[in-house]
Every structure is written in C-alpha cells, then in structure tokens.
Design a protein around this motif. Structure first.
Motif, short mmCIF file in Angstrom:
data_model
loop_
_atom_site.label_atom_id
_atom_site.label_comp_id
_atom_site.label_asym_id
_atom_site.label_seq_id
_atom_site.Cartn_x
_atom_site.Cartn_y
_atom_site.Cartn_z
N GLU A 50 -76.55 -40.86 -52.75
CA GLU A 50 -77.76 -41.66 -52.98
C GLU A 50 -77.68 -42.59 -54.18
N ASN A 65 -81.23 -47.81 -53.02
CA ASN A 65 -81.25 -47.92 -51.57
C ASN A 65 -82.15 -46.81 -51.06
N THR A 66 -83.18 -47.16 -50.28
CA THR A 66 -84.13 -46.16 -49.81
C THR A 66 -84.25 -46.11 -48.30
N TYR A 68 -82.35 -47.77 -44.29
CA TYR A 68 -81.56 -48.80 -43.63
C TYR A 68 -82.18 -50.16 -43.92
N SER A 69 -81.43 -51.05 -44.53
CA SER A 69 -81.88 -52.41 -44.87
C SER A 69 -83.13 -52.39 -45.75
N GLU A 70 -83.24 -51.40 -46.63
CA GLU A 70 -84.39 -51.34 -47.52
C GLU A 70 -83.95 -50.84 -48.90
N ALA A 71 -84.48 -51.47 -49.92
CA ALA A 71 -84.28 -51.02 -51.29
C ALA A 71 -85.66 -50.93 -51.94
N CYS A 87 -83.04 -55.79 -46.98
CA CYS A 87 -82.13 -55.88 -48.13
C CYS A 87 -80.79 -55.26 -47.76
N SER A 88 -79.73 -56.05 -47.92
CA SER A 88 -78.39 -55.53 -47.61
C SER A 88 -77.55 -55.28 -48.86
#
Length: 189
Positions: A50, A65-66, A68-71, A87-88
C-alpha cells in the motif's frame, strides 16, 4: 531521555523513513508498514503493497493510491482531504504542490500531468504537461522541464516558475531539482 525505542520487526528487511511533518514510515518485511509520530506512536498501519518506500509527508499532506485509478490526498492524521479520480500516477508534495497524472478528457484515452495544491485542487494550468514537454514537481518554486528534439531521444532541460514562465531556458543535458536556491545541471560534453 526523549528517545523512545520501538520494536516493530527484525532488522532484516527494515527501512526507516525520514521524519516530515512529524511523521515517518517504517517498512518491515514481516509486519508491513507503520506510520509513526515523533514519540514513536503508531499512527496507522498498512500492508507492504500500500505504501511506496519513498512515501513521506510534506506540506502537511500525502497522496496515496486508494483504488483502481484513484488517489486520495490525506492530512497528517490520515483524514481524507480529497479524492482524485482517473489518477494513474502522482508525486509527493513539495512546496505545497504535487503532480498527478489524470485522464485528459471524457473522450480521450491520453493522460495529462497537472499540479494540485494541498486541498487537492488543480493549480498552475500553464504548467500542465503537453505533448513533447515533460515537467517535474515544484521545488523552491521552480519546476524542471524538458523538451525533446524531433527524434524524441535528445532532451534539453530548463526551469519554469509556477505561472509557467521560463526562468531558465531548456539548454542542459540533465538537471536536479532546486534546493536552497541551487540546482546541479549537466552540460553535454
């Protein structure tokens, strides 16, 4: 007398991070990752996957990073400040800003890197990554950027300010980020 000994794991495979904003990360091979305060109290525990090894707080914030495609931007108590969708990738905070790579538009498959402030809001639109132009995080108020030649292999680096103004023209083979008003640069020999 103010030192506190914390036993979190065997020394093998342990990495101790630097303190920033009163928080540091301890990476262990057996027990995951801990965020501790300056008294050694565990603030939060994570799984090894994590948190990256170079994660640290800066400007009272951290991006994690929280999903898939999310921060998500968190404060020093790990309270969420703002989620960043599509977000990548992202950098850590420096000088109150961080860079996130997000989907360029609703009908676009491309990505664009943009700066966010400590509240997770987009700032410095003129410093958005554009085709052929790559930028890094702001340090001492300046962002290193490079421009590729037509072949895409030769790069020349320079610096721009937060408003997008060129402060140092792209003429160097390589540059380090500014720190305490100075940056190392390399000329092609």
């Amino acid at each position: 007398e103010t030192t506190k000994v914390i036993n979190v794991d065997a020394f093998s495979g342990m990495k101790l991070g630097y303190f920033h904003d009163g928080r540091a990360f301890v990476h262990t091979s057996n027990n995951g990752v801990y965020c501790i305060d300056t008294k050694g109290n565990v603030i939060k525990q994570f799984k090894n996957s994590e948190i990256s090894q170079d994660a640290c707080f800066n400007s009272g914030r951290i991006i994690l990073n929280t999903g898939y495609s999310e921060a998500t931007v968190f404060d020093t108590d790990f309270k969420p400040v703002k989620k960043i969708a599509n977000c990548s990738g992202f950098t850590g905070y420096a000088d109150g800003t961080a860079m996130v790579t997000v989907k360029a538009g609703t009908n676009s498959f491309g990505n664009v890197s943009r700066y966010i402030d400590t509240n997770g809001n987009f700032v410095f639109d003129k410093l958005t990554q554009k085709k052929g132009l790559r930028i890094r995080s702001l340090n001492d108020g300046l962002a290193a950027y490079f421009v590729s030649d037509e072949s895409g292999f030769e790069k020349k680096w320079g610096f721009r300010d937060a408003k997008g103004n060129i402060v140092v023209a792209a003429k160097y083979a390589a540059v380090d980020d500014f720190s305490n008003g100075m940056a190392a640069v390399a000329l092609k020999s």
